[in-house]
Write a protein that holds these residues in place. Structure first.
Motif, short mmCIF file in Angstrom:
data_model
loop_
_atom_site.label_atom_id
_atom_site.label_comp_id
_atom_site.label_asym_id
_atom_site.label_seq_id
_atom_site.Cartn_x
_atom_site.Cartn_y
_atom_site.Cartn_z
N ARG A 272 0.83 -1.20 0.00
CA ARG A 272 0.00 0.00 0.00
C ARG A 272 0.86 1.25 0.00
NH1 ARG A 272 -3.10 -0.28 5.66
NH2 ARG A 272 -4.16 1.50 4.70
N LYS A 273 0.28 2.32 -0.55
CA LYS A 273 0.82 3.67 -0.47
C LYS A 273 -0.39 4.60 -0.44
CE LYS A 273 5.34 3.17 -2.71
NZ LYS A 273 5.33 1.75 -3.10
N ASP A 274 -0.84 4.96 0.75
CA ASP A 274 -2.06 5.76 0.87
C ASP A 274 -1.91 6.79 1.97
OD1 ASP A 274 -3.36 4.36 3.43
OD2 ASP A 274 -2.69 2.77 2.09
N MET A 275 -2.82 7.76 1.96
CA MET A 275 -2.74 8.88 2.89
C MET A 275 -4.14 9.36 3.25
SD MET A 275 -0.65 12.48 2.40
CE MET A 275 -1.31 12.79 0.74
N GLU A 276 -4.30 9.78 4.51
CA GLU A 276 -5.53 10.40 4.99
C GLU A 276 -5.17 11.77 5.57
OE1 GLU A 276 -6.96 7.70 7.91
OE2 GLU A 276 -7.16 6.02 6.50
N ILE A 277 -5.91 12.79 5.19
CA ILE A 277 -5.66 14.15 5.68
C ILE A 277 -6.94 14.65 6.34
CG2 ILE A 277 -4.82 16.44 5.11
CD1 ILE A 277 -3.84 15.15 2.41
N TYR A 278 -6.88 14.86 7.65
CA TYR A 278 -8.05 15.27 8.42
C TYR A 278 -8.00 16.77 8.69
CZ TYR A 278 -8.67 10.27 9.24
OH TYR A 278 -8.85 8.91 9.08
N GLY A 279 -9.09 17.45 8.34
CA GLY A 279 -9.24 18.86 8.65
C GLY A 279 -10.33 19.08 9.66
N VAL A 280 -10.63 20.32 9.98
CA VAL A 280 -11.67 20.61 10.98
C VAL A 280 -13.06 20.31 10.43
CG1 VAL A 280 -10.29 22.32 12.20
CG2 VAL A 280 -11.72 23.04 10.28
N ASP A 281 -13.21 20.22 9.11
CA ASP A 281 -14.54 20.03 8.51
C ASP A 281 -14.71 18.70 7.79
OD1 ASP A 281 -15.36 22.65 9.27
OD2 ASP A 281 -14.24 23.46 7.56
N GLY A 282 -13.63 17.96 7.58
CA GLY A 282 -13.76 16.71 6.83
C GLY A 282 -12.42 16.05 6.63
N VAL A 283 -12.39 15.10 5.72
CA VAL A 283 -11.17 14.32 5.49
C VAL A 283 -11.03 13.99 4.01
CG1 VAL A 283 -12.43 12.19 6.08
CG2 VAL A 283 -9.95 12.18 6.10
N VAL A 284 -9.79 13.99 3.55
CA VAL A 284 -9.47 13.58 2.18
C VAL A 284 -8.70 12.27 2.26
CG1 VAL A 284 -8.22 14.14 0.06
CG2 VAL A 284 -9.37 15.96 1.34
N TYR A 285 -9.16 11.27 1.51
CA TYR A 285 -8.49 9.98 1.45
C TYR A 285 -7.81 9.83 0.09
CZ TYR A 285 -11.65 8.76 5.34
OH TYR A 285 -12.34 8.73 6.53
N SER A 286 -6.50 9.81 0.08
CA SER A 286 -5.76 9.51 -1.14
C SER A 286 -5.49 8.01 -1.10
CB SER A 286 -4.46 10.31 -1.17
OG SER A 286 -3.74 10.10 -2.36
N ASP A 287 -6.39 7.22 -1.67
CA ASP A 287 -6.37 5.76 -1.48
C ASP A 287 -5.26 5.07 -2.25
OD1 ASP A 287 -8.53 5.64 0.30
OD2 ASP A 287 -9.97 5.70 -1.34
N ASN A 288 -4.89 5.62 -3.38
CA ASN A 288 -3.83 5.05 -4.21
C ASN A 288 -3.49 6.09 -5.26
OD1 ASN A 288 -5.85 4.68 -6.34
ND2 ASN A 288 -6.53 2.89 -5.18
N ARG A 289 -2.85 5.68 -6.31
CA ARG A 289 -2.43 6.63 -7.35
C ARG A 289 -3.59 7.37 -7.98
NH1 ARG A 289 2.33 6.73 -10.77
NH2 ARG A 289 1.95 8.08 -12.56
N ASN A 290 -4.72 6.70 -8.19
CA ASN A 290 -5.79 7.29 -9.00
C ASN A 290 -7.12 7.48 -8.28
OD1 ASN A 290 -4.08 5.40 -11.19
ND2 ASN A 290 -4.54 7.47 -11.88
#
Length: 370
Positions: A272-290
């Motif tokens: 795996r190569k993934d990332m989660e970015i949590y902000g005060v209003d929500g979250v962005v999931y970069s699950d993979n390349r695309n």
């Protein structure tokens, strides 16, 4: 007389106009073949932006394997980087040996004005990194670091959503997970395995090999801010495969208003190569390349979710060696603390050094200069 004037004008234009000759491929030398990521550059050469004109690799049996696979003559292979530099007019060199060897590559290339791109991370420690930085600045070369995740469109879309569109508000937590079952389990070449599991040649185990991805991405997302504190835990779950290095690492970075949790492992059952970015209003999931997801908070545990499947970024931002070419030709500008930049990767090595010290000493390490 008229033809003479026309010829003079054409000659003047060819000398004076910027960009003339910019469509020519840059001449690239490869320093080492023991890093299996070298397959990437041989595949990229087909795009036409680069021309591989020489390879420095003393192991002729290894070089012959690559020559057979990619159909290049063994006359391209030199015993040393010095010989290749002396015989070829190189624009750039890409380093595909051990991380420890990166310093020697820069020591030989920088005085000749040859730009360098190394595979991640930049260096095995800060002593090497500082020497490399000083050489790059003294001789005015680009010194870049290549990560696979730099070319993921999802990571750049996530960055734009957060930095430019404020989709999830201010960042509070970054979680990055990278790795696989372990280099021996996935069957990497013996030449690669030999140095990848050597604490001197690689600088460490999974904490270096995969911890560097998350540190690089966090540094980018945090605009080059240095974390105040670094805490790390390392373990060795496969002593039979990785007897001299860690194979499990967790790194926690503490910033003013956020934290980053980086999990680099040779024990993931699924790569795996993934990332989660949590902000005060929500979250962005970069699950993979695309594949990218965005969740915006609704109430206590509800959310509105959007899913995206992204195409690769346009050239040259989809390939490290096309991008290296564009940097050499001054067609793109390096932003401070961007993913491949020297500023970002100097900080990456500093943080990794602190993480290794934290794990060894069982304590949180404070970084100076904050």
């Amino acid at each position: 007389m008229k033809s003479l004037v026309v010829s003079f004008i054409l000659l003047f234009m060819s000398i004076s106009l910027p960009g003339v000759g910019q469509d020519q491929p840059v001449k690239i030398g490869i320093a080492g073949l023991t890093h299996s990521h070298v397959h990437w550059i041989f595949g990229s050469e087909k795009r036409g932006e680069i021309e591989i004109v020489g390879i420095a690799e003393p192991d002729k049996e290894l070089a012959q394997r690559y020559a057979d696979q990619y159909d290049f003559p063994m006359t391209m292979v030199y015993d040393s980087l010095d010989e290749m530099i002396a015989e070829k007019n190189l624009d750039g060199v890409t380093a595909f040996g051990s991380i420890y060897e990166h310093l020697a590559v820069v020591e030989k290339c920088a005085p000749e004005g040859i730009h360098v791109m190394v595979e991640k991370p930049l260096a095995v420690n800060m002593d090497h990194a500082r020497k490399m930085e000083a050489l790059a600045k003294k001789y005015g070369i680009h010194l870049l670091t290549n990560y696979e995740t730099t070319w993921y469109p999802t990571n750049h879309e996530a960055y734009d959503m957060i930095k430019n569109d404020s989709v999830i508000g201010d960042i509070r937590k970054i979680v990055v997970r990278d790795g696989h079952k372990g280099p021996k389990k996935i069957g990497v070449d013996s030449e690669f395995l030999d140095w990848l599991t050597d604490p001197k040649l690689n600088g460490g185990g999974a904490i270096i090999d995969f911890g560097c991805y998350g540190v690089n991405l966090s540094t980018w997302l945090m605009d080059g801010s240095r974390p105040h504190k670094v805490t790390a835990v390392t373990r060795q779950f496969q002593p039979e495969n990785n007897p001299n290095v860690d194979d499990e690492a967790i790194i926690i970075l503490e910033y003013d208003q956020s934290v980053a949790i980086i999990q680099g492992s040779w024990n993931w059952p699924i790569g795996r190569k993934d990332m989660e970015i949590y902000g005060v209003d929500g979250v962005v999931y970069s699950d993979n390349r695309n594949d990218l997801r965005v969740r915006i908070s609704e109430g206590y545990d509800g959310y509105n979710e959007k899913k995206y499947h992204l195409d690769d970024r346009p050239a040259p931002y989809d390939d490290p060696f096309s991008w290296f070419t564009a940097v050499i030709k001054d067609e793109v500008t390096l932003e401070p603390y961007s993913l491949s930049s020297l500023e970002n990767n100097m900080l990456v090595v500093e943080i990794l050094d602190a993480a290794i010290r934290s794990a060894e000493e069982g304590r949180t390490v404070s970084l100076q200069g904050n």
